[in-house]
Design a protein around this motif. Structure first.
Motif, PDB file in Angstrom:
ATOM      1  N   ILE A   1       0.733  -1.119   0.103  1.00  0.00           N
ATOM      2  CA  ILE A   1      -0.012  -0.008  -0.071  1.00  0.00           C
ATOM      3  C   ILE A   1       0.857   1.320  -0.076  1.00  0.00           C
ATOM      4  O   ILE A   1       0.726   2.227  -0.649  1.00  0.00           O
ATOM      5  CB  ILE A   1      -0.950  -0.034   1.114  1.00  0.00           C
ATOM      6  N   PHE A   2       1.802   1.268   0.697  1.00  0.00           N
ATOM      7  CA  PHE A   2       2.920   2.325   0.732  1.00  0.00           C
ATOM      8  C   PHE A   2       3.575   2.524  -0.643  1.00  0.00           C
ATOM      9  O   PHE A   2       3.508   3.762  -1.112  1.00  0.00           O
ATOM     10  CB  PHE A   2       4.096   1.961   1.773  1.00  0.00           C
ATOM     11  N   ALA A   3       3.789   1.477  -1.269  1.00  0.00           N
ATOM     12  CA  ALA A   3       4.448   1.660  -2.687  1.00  0.00           C
ATOM     13  C   ALA A   3       3.281   2.121  -3.578  1.00  0.00           C
ATOM     14  O   ALA A   3       3.581   2.973  -4.536  1.00  0.00           O
ATOM     15  CB  ALA A   3       4.767   0.284  -3.260  1.00  0.00           C
ATOM     16  N   PHE A   4       2.110   1.743  -3.440  1.00  0.00           N
ATOM     17  CA  PHE A   4       1.059   2.136  -4.351  1.00  0.00           C
ATOM     18  C   PHE A   4       0.862   3.606  -4.051  1.00  0.00           C
ATOM     19  O   PHE A   4       0.846   4.386  -4.932  1.00  0.00           O
ATOM     20  CB  PHE A   4      -0.299   1.567  -3.833  1.00  0.00           C
ATOM     21  N   SER A   5       1.073   4.206  -2.875  1.00  0.00           N
ATOM     22  CA  SER A   5       0.667   5.575  -2.361  1.00  0.00           C
ATOM     23  C   SER A   5       2.109   6.288  -3.132  1.00  0.00           C
ATOM     24  O   SER A   5       1.645   7.278  -3.935  1.00  0.00           O
ATOM     25  CB  SER A   5       0.865   5.963  -1.077  1.00  0.00           C
TER      26      SER A   5
ATOM     27  N   THR B   1       1.506   6.325   9.694  1.00  0.00           N
ATOM     28  CA  THR B   1       3.094   6.573   9.884  1.00  0.00           C
ATOM     29  C   THR B   1       3.768   7.563   8.968  1.00  0.00           C
ATOM     30  O   THR B   1       4.702   7.954   9.283  1.00  0.00           O
ATOM     31  CB  THR B   1       3.622   5.051   9.545  1.00  0.00           C
ATOM     32  N   ALA B   2       3.061   7.698   7.672  1.00  0.00           N
ATOM     33  CA  ALA B   2       3.744   8.442   6.707  1.00  0.00           C
ATOM     34  C   ALA B   2       3.547   9.674   7.362  1.00  0.00           C
ATOM     35  O   ALA B   2       4.576  10.930   7.076  1.00  0.00           O
ATOM     36  CB  ALA B   2       3.128   8.396   5.426  1.00  0.00           C
ATOM     37  N   GLU B   3       2.571  10.238   7.932  1.00  0.00           N
ATOM     38  CA  GLU B   3       2.139  11.406   8.636  1.00  0.00           C
ATOM     39  C   GLU B   3       3.031  11.867   9.870  1.00  0.00           C
ATOM     40  O   GLU B   3       3.614  12.919  10.001  1.00  0.00           O
ATOM     41  CB  GLU B   3       0.896  11.606   9.127  1.00  0.00           C
TER      42      GLU B   3
ATOM     43  N   VAL C   1       6.359  10.142  10.264  1.00  0.00           N
ATOM     44  CA  VAL C   1       7.693  10.498   9.725  1.00  0.00           C
ATOM     45  C   VAL C   1       7.874  11.803   9.207  1.00  0.00           C
ATOM     46  O   VAL C   1       8.896  12.564   9.349  1.00  0.00           O
ATOM     47  CB  VAL C   1       7.954   9.429   8.837  1.00  0.00           C
ATOM     48  N   ASN C   2       6.939  12.437   8.076  1.00  0.00           N
ATOM     49  CA  ASN C   2       7.064  13.332   7.509  1.00  0.00           C
ATOM     50  C   ASN C   2       5.569  14.038   7.080  1.00  0.00           C
ATOM     51  O   ASN C   2       5.236  13.497   5.900  1.00  0.00           O
ATOM     52  CB  ASN C   2       7.968  13.142   6.263  1.00  0.00           C
ATOM     53  N   GLN C   3       5.085  14.676   7.822  1.00  0.00           N
ATOM     54  CA  GLN C   3       3.807  15.316   7.886  1.00  0.00           C
ATOM     55  C   GLN C   3       3.663  15.972   6.168  1.00  0.00           C
ATOM     56  O   GLN C   3       2.578  15.645   5.566  1.00  0.00           O
ATOM     57  CB  GLN C   3       3.392  16.064   8.739  1.00  0.00           C
ATOM     58  N   ASP C   4       4.590  16.914   6.030  1.00  0.00           N
ATOM     59  CA  ASP C   4       4.244  17.780   4.552  1.00  0.00           C
ATOM     60  C   ASP C   4       4.234  17.052   3.447  1.00  0.00           C
ATOM     61  O   ASP C   4       3.355  16.934   2.672  1.00  0.00           O
ATOM     62  CB  ASP C   4       5.522  18.638   4.663  1.00  0.00           C
ATOM     63  N   GLN C   5       5.004  15.803   3.497  1.00  0.00           N
ATOM     64  CA  GLN C   5       5.182  14.998   2.414  1.00  0.00           C
ATOM     65  C   GLN C   5       4.156  14.225   2.230  1.00  0.00           C
ATOM     66  O   GLN C   5       3.519  13.867   1.209  1.00  0.00           O
ATOM     67  CB  GLN C   5       6.593  14.074   2.347  1.00  0.00           C
ATOM     68  N   ALA C   6       3.526  13.657   3.388  1.00  0.00           N
ATOM     69  CA  ALA C   6       2.445  12.607   3.400  1.00  0.00           C
ATOM     70  C   ALA C   6       1.295  13.489   2.890  1.00  0.00           C
ATOM     71  O   ALA C   6       0.429  12.991   2.038  1.00  0.00           O
ATOM     72  CB  ALA C   6       2.027  12.329   4.749  1.00  0.00           C
ATOM     73  N   LYS C   7       1.105  14.780   3.105  1.00  0.00           N
ATOM     74  CA  LYS C   7      -0.011  15.541   2.626  1.00  0.00           C
ATOM     75  C   LYS C   7       0.039  15.959   1.425  1.00  0.00           C
ATOM     76  O   LYS C   7      -0.754  16.155   0.571  1.00  0.00           O
ATOM     77  CB  LYS C   7      -0.102  16.768   3.543  1.00  0.00           C
ATOM     78  N   ALA C   8       1.249  15.988   0.890  1.00  0.00           N
ATOM     79  CA  ALA C   8       1.615  16.305  -0.522  1.00  0.00           C
ATOM     80  C   ALA C   8       1.303  15.206  -1.349  1.00  0.00           C
ATOM     81  O   ALA C   8       1.040  15.205  -2.702  1.00  0.00           O
ATOM     82  CB  ALA C   8       3.204  16.811  -0.638  1.00  0.00           C
ATOM     83  N   ASN C   9       1.518  13.967  -0.950  1.00  0.00           N
ATOM     84  CA  ASN C   9       1.160  12.654  -1.627  1.00  0.00           C
ATOM     85  C   ASN C   9      -0.326  12.643  -2.126  1.00  0.00           C
ATOM     86  O   ASN C   9      -1.042  12.823  -1.356  1.00  0.00           O
ATOM     87  CB  ASN C   9       1.456  11.505  -0.901  1.00  0.00           C
ATOM     88  N   ALA C  10      -0.493  12.771  -3.416  1.00  0.00           N
ATOM     89  CA  ALA C  10      -1.753  12.913  -4.206  1.00  0.00           C
ATOM     90  C   ALA C  10      -2.711  11.812  -3.422  1.00  0.00           C
ATOM     91  O   ALA C  10      -3.877  11.970  -3.234  1.00  0.00           O
ATOM     92  CB  ALA C  10      -1.774  12.971  -5.303  1.00  0.00           C
TER      93      ALA C  10
ATOM     94  N   MET D   1      -2.169   9.676  -0.426  1.00  0.00           N
ATOM     95  CA  MET D   1      -2.467   9.815   0.996  1.00  0.00           C
ATOM     96  C   MET D   1      -3.129  10.854   1.577  1.00  0.00           C
ATOM     97  O   MET D   1      -3.855  10.983   2.593  1.00  0.00           O
ATOM     98  CB  MET D   1      -1.033   9.540   1.760  1.00  0.00           C
ATOM     99  N   GLY D   2      -2.772  11.863   0.801  1.00  0.00           N
ATOM    100  CA  GLY D   2      -3.368  13.513   1.141  1.00  0.00           C
ATOM    101  C   GLY D   2      -4.798  13.166   1.256  1.00  0.00           C
ATOM    102  O   GLY D   2      -5.551  13.799   2.143  1.00  0.00           O
ATOM    103  N   LYS D   3      -5.575  12.606   0.589  1.00  0.00           N
ATOM    104  CA  LYS D   3      -7.043  12.272   0.521  1.00  0.00           C
ATOM    105  C   LYS D   3      -7.581  11.681   2.019  1.00  0.00           C
ATOM    106  O   LYS D   3      -8.652  12.048   2.202  1.00  0.00           O
ATOM    107  CB  LYS D   3      -7.480  11.154  -0.508  1.00  0.00           C
ATOM    108  N   PHE D   4      -6.698  11.086   2.601  1.00  0.00           N
ATOM    109  CA  PHE D   4      -7.152  10.542   3.776  1.00  0.00           C
ATOM    110  C   PHE D   4      -6.753  11.016   4.998  1.00  0.00           C
ATOM    111  O   PHE D   4      -6.819  10.785   6.080  1.00  0.00           O
ATOM    112  CB  PHE D   4      -6.722   8.879   4.069  1.00  0.00           C
ATOM    113  N   ILE D   5      -5.958  12.356   4.978  1.00  0.00           N
ATOM    114  CA  ILE D   5      -5.179  13.064   6.116  1.00  0.00           C
ATOM    115  C   ILE D   5      -6.543  14.172   6.181  1.00  0.00           C
ATOM    116  O   ILE D   5      -6.498  15.032   5.250  1.00  0.00           O
ATOM    117  CB  ILE D   5      -3.985  13.756   5.831  1.00  0.00           C
ATOM    118  N   SER D   6      -6.831  14.255   7.375  1.00  0.00           N
ATOM    119  CA  SER D   6      -7.470  15.723   7.726  1.00  0.00           C
ATOM    120  C   SER D   6      -6.911  16.283   9.205  1.00  0.00           C
ATOM    121  O   SER D   6      -6.270  15.539   9.661  1.00  0.00           O
ATOM    122  CB  SER D   6      -8.981  15.578   8.181  1.00  0.00           C
TER     123      SER D   6
END
Lengths: 204, 200, 178
Positions: free
Chosen positions: B134-138, C51-53, C55-64, C66-71
């Protein structure tokens, strides 16, 4: 062992076949033609422009105005807080959500009675309650509320009382409206809809 | 009246408690049916153990037929339940990828959790793989976001797509499932005579 | 002779049809209470996003994606499926204890392959399942089981393709299992 499985197989088949017997009567829920005809001739399905005006002025929360004219006409002029549902899309599930909410009275408006009567019959056939038509439509609205004529001297006292009310309403809808349009637009957002199952994001 | 939570019969605060309880029941049923063992699960593809087919299809037909009865008795408003949206091409692709993952990994996500619960390290490794996948997918999402969102048909049901009533589908699934049960019972008997080293 | 030992070593599993009926009723109950079905991979997705959030919140939010699931106000772990999956784990544990299957950590594999091979393929299979479940909008429990049970067109598609393709690939992967 095998005998039990044969029994279970038959049971499952019977249960599945049984679903045919319970063809939902409500799959196409309609009221009986006789009831519809009877309700159609009742004068109580109409509300007058004066009643609508009074409810709008009193900010009656149970009033739900539905404008069934075209989108252009709706954008040009409509009553405060009226929702636009074009007559040809009245059966969309997004639109029928506005009907049949407990404690809400739906009032259809159009230029005259024709379109709103059609909308009334369609929604009534689907079995919704508390549906009304504004008698005379927006033409009557204009005549009575926006441009009321003074009754002749010989008219009964009640006519003068009504005229006084209409004059007041005229002020409310023409004079006062200019300042309040912005708040009224905001009110539109609070219009009640039936709750729909939230379609949550992200599957399994 | 149902679904209960969206219609306010149960206050939203109970949502997570109910989630936990339903999850416990789910995990219990999966483990007790033998889904915590990957060799049990993949048996369905080699003909020596059809437990997956039996449990899965029994569950589907019971739930399908049950939903129709629930709807008829007015307990459940079918127009209010969540219908999984259909994205045709991405779903077919995803299904094929999952099928490959299924046969290589021997688990699916739900069963791998129950495998961890009883101490199977392969289940744990499978879940780690799931996480990495899932991480790779993201990370790669921008590459195929167009494809991911293509073929959107909305929240459609079989009835919407074909125009055939739900009764027909339920009956069809029941007949297919029941015949599959009887046929696989015979297949299993034959295959098991040949396989000797497999001990559940 | 062989048949005999086989039966003696057999763990006590539920009758599969009985388990299936219970599972079907559980799906029904879940839909009745919550208006949606069961799931499993969604919780792993929440874990990934969390975990992405961290580790690196900005990058997680910027990810097209993962960003959908972050509020900002709700953690992605504060999610129905996460609690359900935690319950899933507990339920498995409970059943394992009850039926005596809870034992020390071990790897189950076919006698034809080594432990290492089994683990490598489990990791690979998990990763493929993770990718596939995102395209398929759910895994076997969310899309195939709950989706099909609620007559969802997509759910049936996912169910057919998972099992159909697994049968095709089964021939190539037979060394892993038999």
């Amino acid at each position: 062992m095998n005998r039990n499985y044969i029994f279970l197989t038959l049971l499952m088949l019977v249960l599945a076949a049984g679903t045919w017997l319970l063809k939902k009567p409500s799959e196409f829920k309609q009221i009986k033609p006789n009831d519809l005809l009877w309700e159609m001739i009742q004068p109580t399905r109409y509300v007058t422009t004066d009643q609508v005006a009074k409810m709008i002025i009193q900010k009656d929360p149970s009033l739900e105005l539905i404008d069934v004219r075209s989108a252009n006409e709706y954008n040009e002029f409509t009553l405060p807080n009226a929702i636009h549902i074009a007559l040809d899309s009245i059966l969309n599930s997004a639109n029928t959500m506005y009907f049949g909410i407990k404690g809400m009275n739906v009032v259809f408006i159009s230029n005259d009675d024709i379109k709103s009567d059609q909308a009334w019959v369609i929604s009534k056939r689907l079995g919704y309650k508390s549906m009304y038509v504004m008698k005379g439509g927006l033409n009557r609205w204009y005549e009575t509320i926006l441009d009321p004529q003074q009754p002749p001297e010989t008219a009964p006292k009640t006519d003068f009382e009504m005229y006084a009310f209409r004059k007041g309403a005229q002020l409310y809808f023409t004079g006062a409206q200019v300042e309040t349009t912005s708040t009224q637009k905001k009110d539109k957002l609070t219009i009640q809809r039936k709750r729909k199952a939230s379609v949550a994001s992200g599957g399994c | 009246m149902g679904p209960l939570i969206p219609n306010g019969f149960i206050p939203g605060d109970w949502n997570f408690v109910i989630a936990l309880l339903l999850g416990i029941a789910f995990g219990f049923i999966l483990e007790a049916s033998g889904f915590s063992s990957s060799r049990n699960i993949v048996g369905v593809f080699y003909g020596y153990n059809f437990v997956v087919l039996r449990v899965f299809f029994t569950a589907v037909i019971v739930a399908m037929v049950g939903l129709i009865y629930f709807d008829y008795f007015g307990w459940l408003d079918l127009s209010q339940i969540f219908i999984l949206p259909t994205y045709l091409a991405p779903m077919i692709t995803g299904g094929v990828i999952m099928g490959l993952g299924f046969i290589l990994g021997g688990f699916c996500p739900g069963t791998s959790f129950t495998a961890i619960a009883i101490g199977k390290m392969d289940g744990l490794v499978f879940t780690i793989g799931l996480y990495l996948g899932i991480f790779a997918f993201s990370l790669g999402y921008p590459l195929y976001s167009d494809f991911y969102n293509s073929g959107d048909m909305g929240n459609v049901t079989l009835m919407d797509v074909t125009g055939i009533s739900s009764q027909w589908f339920a009956f069809g699934f029941v007949v297919i499932a029941l015949s599959a049960f009887w046929v696989t019972m015979l297949i299993e008997k034959r295959v098991r005579k040949r396989i000797t080293e497999y001990k559940f | 002779m062989n048949m005999h030992t086989l039966n003696n070593n057999r763990p006590h599993y539920l009758n599969p049809y009985f388990g299936g009926v219970l599972l079907g009723l559980l799906v029904l109950l879940t839909v009745f209470i919550t208006g949606r079905g069961l799931g499993a991979s969604g919780a792993v997705k929440s874990a990934v996003v969390t975990t992405a959030e961290v580790v690196n919140q900005d990058q997680a939010k910027a990810n097209a994606y993962m960003g959908k699931f972050i509020s900002d106000d709700i953690s992605p772990m504060n999610n129905w499926l996460v609690f359900e999956t935690f319950g899933l784990f507990l339920g498995g544990l409970l059943s394992g204890i009850l039926f005596g299957r809870l034992k020390k950590p071990r790897v189950e594999h076919s006698p034809g392959i080594s432990r290492k091979t089994r683990l490598i393929f489990a990791l690979l299979g998990g990763a493929l399942f993770g990718i596939g479940s995102q395209f398929g909008r759910g895994c076997t429990s969310g899309a195939a089981l709950s989706g099909s049970a609620t007559f969802s067109f997509g759910g049936v598609i996912v169910m057919l393709t998972i099992f159909g393709s697994a049968y095709v690939f089964a021939w190539f992967a037979r060394k892993l299992w038999i």
